[in-house]
Design an enzyme around this catalytic site. Structure first.
Site, PDB file in Angstrom:
ATOM      1  N   LYS B  75      -1.434   0.120   4.080  1.00  0.00           N
ATOM      2  CA  LYS B  75      -0.627  -1.068   4.382  1.00  0.00           C
ATOM      3  C   LYS B  75       0.678  -0.574   5.003  1.00  0.00           C
ATOM      4  O   LYS B  75       1.243   0.433   4.540  1.00  0.00           O
ATOM      5  CB  LYS B  75      -0.369  -1.838   3.084  1.00  0.00           C
ATOM      6  N   SER B 150      -0.303 -10.810   0.877  1.00  0.00           N
ATOM      7  CA  SER B 150       0.238 -10.194   2.073  1.00  0.00           C
ATOM      8  C   SER B 150      -0.578  -9.009   2.594  1.00  0.00           C
ATOM      9  O   SER B 150      -0.416  -8.637   3.755  1.00  0.00           O
ATOM     10  CB  SER B 150       1.668  -9.718   1.818  1.00  0.00           C
ATOM     11  N   SER B 174      -0.860 -10.318  -3.867  1.00  0.00           N
ATOM     12  CA  SER B 174      -1.060  -9.848  -2.491  1.00  0.00           C
ATOM     13  C   SER B 174      -2.198  -8.864  -2.264  1.00  0.00           C
ATOM     14  O   SER B 174      -2.481  -8.500  -1.122  1.00  0.00           O
ATOM     15  CB  SER B 174       0.235  -9.223  -1.963  1.00  0.00           C
TER      16      SER B 174
END
Lengths: 95, 482
Positions: B75, B150, B174
């Site tokens: 990420k 997210s 997330s």
């Protein structure tokens, strides 16, 4: 709880943000919507409850204060878009 | 080849049925081919890193880690030395990290090969991946729908098998919600289990690194390598590296599973409701005891979270002043204007909104009524969990009240916040939790959430692994990516 234009401008100043004039109304409405939602926390009787800042019993770890000869100055200054060999460059502060 | 487990890939590498270079190139080519459709990656490196490939080859040769030679993406909020770490923000569009995050370093040491950085909601603030400065991520199961957020880029990349595994972070859901929306498994470990050093902070008392992969076993293997105390993170738990023990049989006798009927009853989507009930029925049929539990204060979790997380975010993001790193405006006459203009140009709308909510909640006159009150509610929710775990080993509940929704469908921010209702409570308490695929409704994946007691990742991953030994939902792939 809700805020008005003046309060929004105060919050923006504290947060170091600029709100363009044409967005003030929309952002005020949007923040007021969130404030209405979060106001529900006040439904709970918390008079006998200790606040919980953190899930673990965290404590500040202090390391030995030792002098070292390493420096990351050059690497770190490279991250700034406005720096010379030794300084960060900003607009003049003192006239 | 692209839909096999990490253990199977490792076995193929060990027996020389495939080389590290071939395996990584296979995924690299898929990542390059599918990134246009998914926009799952902000950065795909121009080529495979020769040093990482060589280290992986040596590790495979020496019979080292099972993760050696396995490609992945991080990420884009994990710092990667000498590479961009953007946090999906214009603020950090050109930021090159001077060091590796502990997670990145640990996985590199194992011989994993990084292909690039995954898209995400800006600074991890969002549940749809629509708040990225580098464009919306398309859900591989339906391109008009969001992948969740997210960690939406990580989830979409794994769902399309652009990589076999990706790192993610979870502050209020997330990892779990995008894993559910994309039909894969995702685990958020206990707070403190994984070092946050080099993981750009959103809300420091909630953020936790984790893993997204097709199966629980894949997640567990990678998570194990990410864990362990880190002297560079003062919130890292003083625990040794966690060791995963894969269960041998799907038997669940002796296991006590807690369920919250009111959560399931509240589901409006009949497909999610039926699959959730079937998932719980599966545990019962395999010998688990199902016990009704209650979390009486969980209904206040969303409100408390949307005070605490923005408050911590407003504090954390104050470091972005346009001077030391990140975007600096070209038009400022004085220092204050430089700060304000740089931040206003660099941060997106949602980030600015959360900074302002947090600034307000921490400001004079509101601190006690909102911030402190939210911390007290957090304690009450945490105590609810403690009482529940006196009766059960694990809790099973929905991940999200809805299926992956259409892009642009939720223009009202509050309704997106409220959809985090099932993931936020465990985040506030800092408990380990995961999402595993349990089937499809209207052609879209549905996940079931398992919440474990503190530092008991073993139980939730074992249950998911046992379930996956007898089911194949986690192996389903969207047709366009077969």
């Amino acid at each position: 709880m809700s805020i008005n234009r003046k309060e929004l401008e105060e919050i923006a100043a504290l947060a170091q943000l600029n709100i363009p004039e044409h967005q003030i109304e929309q952002i005020t409405a949007s923040l007021n919507q969130v404030m209405q939602m979060i106001a529900h926390v006040n439904q709970a009787d918390t008079s006998l409850v200790e606040p919980m800042a953190h899930p673990n019993d965290a404590w500040q770890i202090i390391r030995t204060d030792e002098v070292t000869d390493t420096t990351h100055k050059t690497d770190l200054l490279k991250l700034s878009s406005h720096a010379d060999d030794d300084h960060y460059l900003v607009p003049k502060v003192i006239e | 080849m692209i839909n096999i487990s990490i253990r199977e890939m490792s076995e193929m590498l060990q027996t020389k049925k495939i080389s590290v270079q071939e395996l990584c190139s296979l995924y690299y080519d898929r990542a390059r081919a599918f990134n246009e459709q998914t926009n799952a990656l902000i950065t795909l490196y121009p080529e495979l890193c020769a040093a990482e490939i060589m280290h992986a080859q040596e590790t495979v040769k020496s019979g080292g880690s099972v993760l050696a030679g396995i490609p992945l993406v991080h990420k884009d909020l994990f710092c990667t030395k000498g590479k961009k770490t953007t946090c999906a923000s214009r603020m950090l569009e050109n930021f090159i990290s001077p060091y590796d995050a502990t997670v990145v370093k640990k996985l590199k040491t194992q011989g994993m090969v990084t292909l690039g950085k995954a898209n995400m909601d800006e600074f991890a603030m969002g549940s749809s991946n629509e708040h990225s400065a580098f464009g919306i991520v398309n859900n591989p199961w339906s391109h008009q729908r969001v992948p969740g957020g997210s960690s939406g880029g990580s989830a979409a990349a794994v769902a399309a098998r652009m990589v076999p595994v990706a790192t993610g972070t979870d502050t209020g859901g997330s990892i779990r919600q995008p894993a559910a929306f994309c039909g894969i498994t995702g685990i958020k470990p206990s707070y403190g289990r994984v070092s946050r050093y080099g993981m750009v902070a959103f809300a420091s008392s909630l953020d936790q690194g984790g893993v997204l992969a097709p199966s629980a076993d894949d997640c567990a293997l990678v998570l194990s390598a990410m864990t362990g105390h880190d002297a560079l993170d003062s919130t890292s738990a003083n625990q040794p590296q966690w060791q995963w023990r894969k269960p041998e049989s799907p038997d669940m006798r002796g296991l006590k599973v807690g369920v919250i009927s009111s959560w399931i009853d509240s589901l409006q989507d009949e497909g999610i409701k039926q699959l959730t009930l079937q998932g719980i029925e599966y545990f019962k049929n395999n010998g688990a005891e199902i016990i009704e539990i209650e979390l009486p204060h969980a209904e206040l979790a969303v409100s408390a979270y949307y005070i605490l997380a923005p408050a911590e975010c407003s504090s954390n993001l104050s470091r972005f002043d346009g001077v030391r790193f990140g975007h600096q405006t070209a038009q400022a006459e004085n220092l204050e204007a430089l700060y304000r203009q740089s931040r206003s140009e660099g941060f997106g709308e949602e980030v600015q909104k959360r900074i302002m909510i947090g600034t307000w909640a921490l400001s004079s006159g509101y601190y006690d009524a909102y911030y402190l009150q939210a911390q007290k509610v957090r304690r009450m929710i945490s105590d609810d969990f403690k009482q529940a775990f006196a009766q059960v080993d694990v809790m099973a509940c929905p991940v999200s009240p809805e299926l992956a929704f259409k892009q642009g469908e939720k223009s009202d921010g509050v309704s997106m916040y409220q959809a985090d209702q099932f993931t936020i409570p465990a985040s506030l308490a800092g408990l380990p939790c995961l999402s595993m695929p349990i089937g499809f409704s209207q052609g879209l994946p549905v996940g079931l959430q398992l919440i474990g007691n503190y530092f008991d990742e073993q139980t939730i991953l074992s249950i998911a692994d046992k379930y996956q030994q007898q089911t194949d939902h986690h192996l389903k792939m969207p047709e366009a990516y077969l």
